[in-house]
Design a protein around this motif. Structure first.
Motif, PDB file in Angstrom:
ATOM      1  N   ASP A  54       6.279 -93.261  43.236  1.00 33.28           N
ATOM      2  CA  ASP A  54       6.716 -91.866  43.170  1.00 33.28           C
ATOM      3  C   ASP A  54       8.126 -91.712  43.722  1.00 33.28           C
ATOM      4  O   ASP A  54       8.911 -90.905  43.221  1.00 33.28           O
ATOM      5  CB  ASP A  54       5.763 -90.981  43.974  1.00 33.28           C
ATOM      6  CG  ASP A  54       4.349 -90.993  43.422  1.00 33.28           C
ATOM      7  OD1 ASP A  54       4.199 -90.843  42.197  1.00 33.28           O
ATOM      8  OD2 ASP A  54       3.408 -91.165  44.214  1.00 33.28           O
TER       9      ASP A  54
ATOM     10  N   LYS B 186      -2.429 -97.189  39.397  1.00 33.92           N
ATOM     11  CA  LYS B 186      -2.955 -96.508  40.587  1.00 33.92           C
ATOM     12  C   LYS B 186      -1.822 -95.988  41.464  1.00 33.92           C
ATOM     13  O   LYS B 186      -1.922 -94.912  42.057  1.00 33.92           O
ATOM     14  CB  LYS B 186      -3.858 -97.455  41.385  1.00 33.92           C
ATOM     15  CG  LYS B 186      -5.225 -97.659  40.777  1.00 33.92           C
ATOM     16  CD  LYS B 186      -6.114 -98.497  41.691  1.00 33.92           C
ATOM     17  CE  LYS B 186      -7.522 -98.632  41.124  1.00 33.92           C
ATOM     18  NZ  LYS B 186      -8.412 -99.403  42.044  1.00 33.92           N
TER      19      LYS B 186
ATOM     20  N   SER C  46      -0.577 -92.856  39.706  1.00 35.16           N
ATOM     21  CA  SER C  46      -1.503 -91.733  39.484  1.00 35.16           C
ATOM     22  C   SER C  46      -2.410 -91.438  40.670  1.00 35.16           C
ATOM     23  O   SER C  46      -3.098 -90.422  40.667  1.00 35.16           O
ATOM     24  CB  SER C  46      -2.379 -92.025  38.259  1.00 35.16           C
ATOM     25  OG  SER C  46      -3.201 -93.167  38.484  1.00 35.16           O
TER      26      SER C  46
ATOM     27  N   ASP D  55       1.493 -88.816  29.743  1.00 35.95           N
ATOM     28  CA  ASP D  55       0.453 -89.850  29.758  1.00 35.95           C
ATOM     29  C   ASP D  55       0.922 -91.144  29.093  1.00 35.95           C
ATOM     30  O   ASP D  55       0.121 -91.950  28.640  1.00 35.95           O
ATOM     31  CB  ASP D  55      -0.832 -89.345  29.102  1.00 35.95           C
ATOM     32  CG  ASP D  55      -0.638 -88.930  27.643  1.00 35.95           C
ATOM     33  OD1 ASP D  55       0.508 -88.997  27.145  1.00 35.95           O
ATOM     34  OD2 ASP D  55      -1.627 -88.541  26.999  1.00 35.95           O
TER      35      ASP D  55
ATOM     36  N   MET E  84      -0.451 -94.410  30.562  1.00 35.69           N
ATOM     37  CA  MET E  84      -1.885 -94.553  30.289  1.00 35.69           C
ATOM     38  C   MET E  84      -2.119 -95.035  28.856  1.00 35.69           C
ATOM     39  O   MET E  84      -2.897 -95.958  28.604  1.00 35.69           O
ATOM     40  CB  MET E  84      -2.600 -93.217  30.506  1.00 35.69           C
ATOM     41  CG  MET E  84      -4.102 -93.270  30.329  1.00 35.69           C
ATOM     42  SD  MET E  84      -4.867 -91.616  30.391  1.00 35.69           S
ATOM     43  CE  MET E  84      -4.314 -91.049  32.000  1.00 35.69           C
TER      44      MET E  84
ATOM     45  N   LYS F 247      -0.452 -84.853  41.216  1.00 34.07           N
ATOM     46  CA  LYS F 247      -0.264 -86.096  40.467  1.00 34.07           C
ATOM     47  C   LYS F 247      -1.171 -86.153  39.241  1.00 34.07           C
ATOM     48  O   LYS F 247      -0.774 -86.672  38.189  1.00 34.07           O
ATOM     49  CB  LYS F 247      -0.469 -87.305  41.377  1.00 34.07           C
ATOM     50  CG  LYS F 247       0.670 -87.459  42.397  1.00 34.07           C
ATOM     51  CD  LYS F 247       0.632 -88.775  43.142  1.00 34.07           C
ATOM     52  CE  LYS F 247       0.891 -89.956  42.249  1.00 34.07           C
ATOM     53  NZ  LYS F 247       0.989 -91.220  43.009  1.00 34.07           N
ATOM     54  N   ASN F 248      -2.364 -85.598  39.336  1.00 31.03           N
ATOM     55  CA  ASN F 248      -3.217 -85.508  38.148  1.00 31.03           C
ATOM     56  C   ASN F 248      -2.539 -84.673  37.065  1.00 31.03           C
ATOM     57  O   ASN F 248      -2.565 -85.020  35.875  1.00 31.03           O
ATOM     58  CB  ASN F 248      -4.567 -84.889  38.505  1.00 31.03           C
ATOM     59  CG  ASN F 248      -5.459 -85.843  39.278  1.00 31.03           C
ATOM     60  OD1 ASN F 248      -5.270 -87.054  39.244  1.00 31.03           O
ATOM     61  ND2 ASN F 248      -6.443 -85.297  39.963  1.00 31.03           N
TER      62      ASN F 248
ATOM     63  N   MET G  32       0.353 -86.603  35.432  1.00 28.34           N
ATOM     64  CA  MET G  32      -0.119 -87.612  34.489  1.00 28.34           C
ATOM     65  C   MET G  32      -0.586 -86.979  33.180  1.00 28.34           C
ATOM     66  O   MET G  32      -0.478 -87.580  32.113  1.00 28.34           O
ATOM     67  CB  MET G  32      -1.248 -88.438  35.109  1.00 28.34           C
ATOM     68  CG  MET G  32      -0.817 -89.323  36.267  1.00 28.34           C
ATOM     69  SD  MET G  32       0.544 -90.461  35.871  1.00 28.34           S
ATOM     70  CE  MET G  32      -0.252 -91.503  34.650  1.00 28.34           C
ATOM     71  N   GLU G  33      -1.097 -85.755  33.253  1.00 25.96           N
ATOM     72  CA  GLU G  33      -1.472 -85.048  32.031  1.00 25.96           C
ATOM     73  C   GLU G  33      -0.238 -84.629  31.242  1.00 25.96           C
ATOM     74  O   GLU G  33      -0.235 -84.662  30.008  1.00 25.96           O
ATOM     75  CB  GLU G  33      -2.319 -83.814  32.372  1.00 25.96           C
ATOM     76  CG  GLU G  33      -3.712 -84.159  32.901  1.00 25.96           C
ATOM     77  CD  GLU G  33      -4.459 -82.932  33.383  1.00 25.96           C
ATOM     78  OE1 GLU G  33      -3.874 -81.823  33.312  1.00 25.96           O
ATOM     79  OE2 GLU G  33      -5.601 -83.074  33.836  1.00 25.96           O
TER      80      GLU G  33
END
Length: 254
Positions: free
Chosen positions: A119, A91, A94, A215, A218, A207-208, A211-212
């Motif tokens: 970050d 969290k 991301s 990843d 994740m 940030k999305n 993360m893509e």
């Protein structure tokens, strides 16, 4: 809302989460993980910046070995929920806010998980960073996905194997710390003067997207959590922890 292991305060768009277990060097236990999750839920709705802090002497010193249980049947209980801890760091990495670790003093083991998931990391000149787990036969399975993403495979590998602390200059050279200064409070204020101007919606979208693009953390969760459970279920590892907690015997002294 009452907090037992952390202190939480909001100043406009900024949330300060301060680890508050001074007698345990701000070590991680289940309640601290749960309370950090509760604080993060509040931050997801109202904050664009979340700052994690410890004390001047210790930022966070990893899992609290004193909360392990060793009963008469020689059954051991893992001190923390690895899945919840990994989710907390995820969290931070991301979530729809800028996460900042403000590091002073010692940061070890799981404490580096908070640093690696952030970050931005700022520190003062007293900050020292270490991964000591392998001395007990353990290794930082949960921390490594975040740390590798931050500083690269070989430096994370070296820090794990050597187990010794590195100072803030080395951590900065490696990319673990973004900026450091003797007066880190002043440095933090200068950082905040800039980042509080960023719209929360823009931070979330950015940030999305990041993360893509990457990843790795994740995809690494299941393996990291399962490996953590395995190494903390090993009788030899847990006996080293028991001897340290109950008798003050370090692994290399046995």
């Amino acid at each position: 809302m009452e907090w037992k292991t952390i202190k939480v305060r909001f100043e406009g768009p900024v949330c300060y989460i301060k680890f508050n277990r001074p007698n345990a060097k701000n070590a991680i236990n289940n309640l601290l993980i749960e309370e950090c999750h509760r604080a993060i839920i509040l931050c997801e709705k109202r904050s664009s910046v979340v700052i994690f802090e410890g004390s001047p002497e210790a930022f966070c010193f990893g899992a609290d070995f004193n909360e392990f249980e060793f009963n008469c049947n020689n059954e051991k209980q893992i001190a923390t929920r690895p899945d919840l801890l990994y989710d907390l760091w995820f969290k931070m990495a991301s979530g729809p806010f800028i996460s900042i670790s403000h590091v002073r003093g010692a940061v070890n083991a799981g404490g580096i998980g908070f640093v690696a998931a952030s970050d931005i990391v700022i520190a003062d000149d007293t900050a020292v960073f270490s991964l000591s787990e392998l001395l007990f036969g353990l290794f930082p399975a949960m921390v490594l996905p975040f740390l590798i993403r931050k500083i690269g495979y070989q430096k994370a590998h070296y820090l794990t194997l050597m187990t010794k602390p590195v100072n803030v200059k080395v951590a900065h050279d490696w990319g673990m710390v973004d900026e450091y200064h003797k007066n880190s409070d002043s440095l933090l204020k200068r950082q905040l003067a800039r980042v509080i101007k960023l719209p929360k919606s823009g931070i979330e979208q950015y940030k999305n997207y990041m993360m893509e693009l990457n990843d790795f953390v994740m995809k690494s969760k299941d393996q990291a959590v399962e490996t953590n459970r395995t190494i903390f279920s090993d009788d030899h590892n847990l006996e080293r922890i028991r001897l340290f907690v109950e008798e003050g015997i370090f692994p290399w002294e046995g």
